[in-house]
Design an enzyme around this catalytic site. Structure first.
Site, PDB file in Angstrom:
ATOM      1  N   ARG A 228       0.821  -1.212   0.000  1.00 51.43           N
ATOM      2  CA  ARG A 228       0.000   0.000   0.000  1.00 51.43           C
ATOM      3  C   ARG A 228       0.854   1.260   0.000  1.00 51.43           C
ATOM      4  O   ARG A 228       0.608   2.201  -0.765  1.00 51.43           O
ATOM      5  CB  ARG A 228      -0.930  -0.024   1.215  1.00 51.43           C
ATOM      6  N   ASP A 264      17.671 -14.500  -1.513  1.00 55.86           N
ATOM      7  CA  ASP A 264      17.755 -15.342  -0.327  1.00 55.86           C
ATOM      8  C   ASP A 264      18.936 -16.284  -0.473  1.00 55.86           C
ATOM      9  O   ASP A 264      19.308 -16.653  -1.592  1.00 55.86           O
ATOM     10  CB  ASP A 264      16.470 -16.146  -0.117  1.00 55.86           C
ATOM     11  N   ALA A 294      22.778 -12.035   1.912  1.00 57.02           N
ATOM     12  CA  ALA A 294      22.222 -10.678   1.932  1.00 57.02           C
ATOM     13  C   ALA A 294      23.318  -9.623   2.003  1.00 57.02           C
ATOM     14  O   ALA A 294      23.287  -8.634   1.252  1.00 57.02           O
ATOM     15  CB  ALA A 294      21.269 -10.535   3.110  1.00 57.02           C
ATOM     16  N   CYS A 354      13.091  -9.448  13.779  1.00 63.73           N
ATOM     17  CA  CYS A 354      12.309 -10.407  14.566  1.00 63.73           C
ATOM     18  C   CYS A 354      13.083 -10.875  15.788  1.00 63.73           C
ATOM     19  O   CYS A 354      12.782 -11.929  16.356  1.00 63.73           O
ATOM     20  CB  CYS A 354      11.867 -11.591  13.709  1.00 63.73           C
TER      21      CYS A 354
END
Length: 410
Positions: A228, A264, A294, A354
């Site tokens: 969005r 990845d 990465a 995370c």
């Protein structure tokens, strides 16, 4: 029932609403209870604090399950059923199954007052993880399977319930292998694969592969928010998804961008991402997958003139312990610094952590430091956490682990 005395610091923490007692919090010279036993916790003055599940192996020696001391196993199992039913009711309220999304977390361990138990639903498959010595037991399995079977009895799709081990946790907890067959299957066959839907996008699911229970359902709303915000920015030519795993962010950005690259280090994850791309033929973006580390890939791009309108950083947990937090912050700093450099003016940075050992404040400060070093003005547009089917307990900060910052880079 065994009784364990804990330090004043640990007792104060439990009284403040925390649920864990670390092994270093146990008073010395006490007998070691049996693996997975129910124990009564007391403070150093022998005042009872409640009943906990004990582990002989984990650094978390005890997980509080009730403020009532000397709870029997039968009482624990009865409470277990009530809490499972409450968790399932909450999911039906917060994240109902619809044509747009038919996957969510059903049980989230301590966040649902069910320490050591996780269950995720992927369409007609439910994956269960029993992560402690006290829960990886047959009587607990029976309570869970009965509760889930009754909860899904009226659904048109046949329920398939599998227990999925977490090899690292099982090793730490010194647990044996789980049952090899399905715990529940209301059909003649019990497949381990299905297709599930998140935000109107289709994903392949294989219960025998992938991380955690197989997919990152906690990012569901963040996937949608990223698409969005990028669409609203008007900068939608090229997007880069670092640590794409099975393509969650990449496929959502492919709805609004003309070119998306997912990166990845795992070939099997990229193969799964490509299968997911094929499940969504309505996505017209040019999409490619790159197998690379990465850090190395971003360093390579940093030496080229290539720029991107949107970059996602969604690395695995860098800090799996407090001791690893300092190194984790350095890793986050490098990834974000290089990503900020690679963004076009007005581009969007979607950066995630995370690691529950890295707080939101620390993570935000690292992004600010990276912006300063890059000489770019970075506006924080939105801050997100895990989807509401992964609720947080305010007195248990470990349940707030996922941070997602969406930024505009001038």
């Amino acid at each position: 029932m065994s009784t364990l005395r804990i330090t004043r610091r640990a007792a104060d923490r439990l009284r403040a609403g925390h649920l864990w007692v670390y092994r270093t919090d146990l008073e010395p010279n006490q007998p070691d209870p049996e693996p997975g036993a129910l124990v009564t916790l007391t403070d150093s003055r022998n005042i009872p604090l409640g009943t906990a599940l004990y582990s002989t192996a984990s650094t978390i020696a005890a997980r509080l399950i009730s403020r009532t001391p000397a709870l029997s196993r039968a009482q624990y199992l009865a409470d277990l059923r009530l809490r499972i039913d409450a968790a399932l009711k909450l999911r039906r309220t917060l994240v109902p199954i619809t044509d747009a999304t038919n996957a969510h977390r059903l049980i989230f361990s301590e966040a649902d007052n069910l320490p050591g138990i996780i269950a995720d639903r992927y369409n007609d498959l439910v994956l269960l993880q029993l992560l402690t010595q006290g829960t990886a037991q047959d009587d607990v399995r029976q309570v869970i399977t009965t509760a889930l079977s009754e909860a899904f009895a009226a659904e048109p799709s046949a329920l398939k319930l599998w227990e999925r081990p977490d090899p690292r946790i099982r090793e730490l907890e010194q647990l044996g292998p789980p049952p090899t067959g399905p715990l529940v299957s209301t059909s003649a066959e019990a497949p381990t694969t299905t297709t599930f839907i998140l935000n109107n996008l289709h994903f392949h699911y294989d219960a025998t592969s992938g991380q955690k229970t197989g997919a990152f359902l906690d990012q569901r709303l963040n996937y949608a928010a990223a698409a969005r915000v990028v669409q609203a920015s008007g900068r939608t030519a090229k997007a880069l998804d670092i640590c794409t795993y099975q393509g969650g962010f990449a496929l959502h950005l492919a709805q609004v961008c003309s070119h998306v690259t997912g990166v990845d280090a795992s070939r099997s994850a990229l193969e799964a991402a490509d299968r997911n791309l094929l499940l969504n033929p309505n996505l017209t973006a040019e999409t490619d997958w790159v197998e690379a580390d990465a850090f190395e890939y971003l360093r390579h791009l940093d030496s080229t003139p290539e720029k991107f309108d949107a970059i996602v950083l969604d690395p695995p947990a860098f800090a799996k312990s407090k001791r690893a937090a300092e190194g984790a912050l350095r890793g986050y700093k490098e990834l974000n610094l290089r990503a900020i450099r690679l963004l076009t003016p007005g581009g969007t940075l979607i950066t995630n952590s995370c690691s529950h050992h890295v707080s939101l404040e620390e993570f935000t400060a690292i992004i600010a430091s990276a912006a300063s070093d890059a000489g770019r003005r970075v506006q924080l547009l939105e801050t997100h956490a895990a989807a509401p089917d992964h609720p947080e307990i305010l007195t248990l900060p470990e349940t707030r682990y996922l941070k997602c910052l969406i930024c505009r880079v001038d």
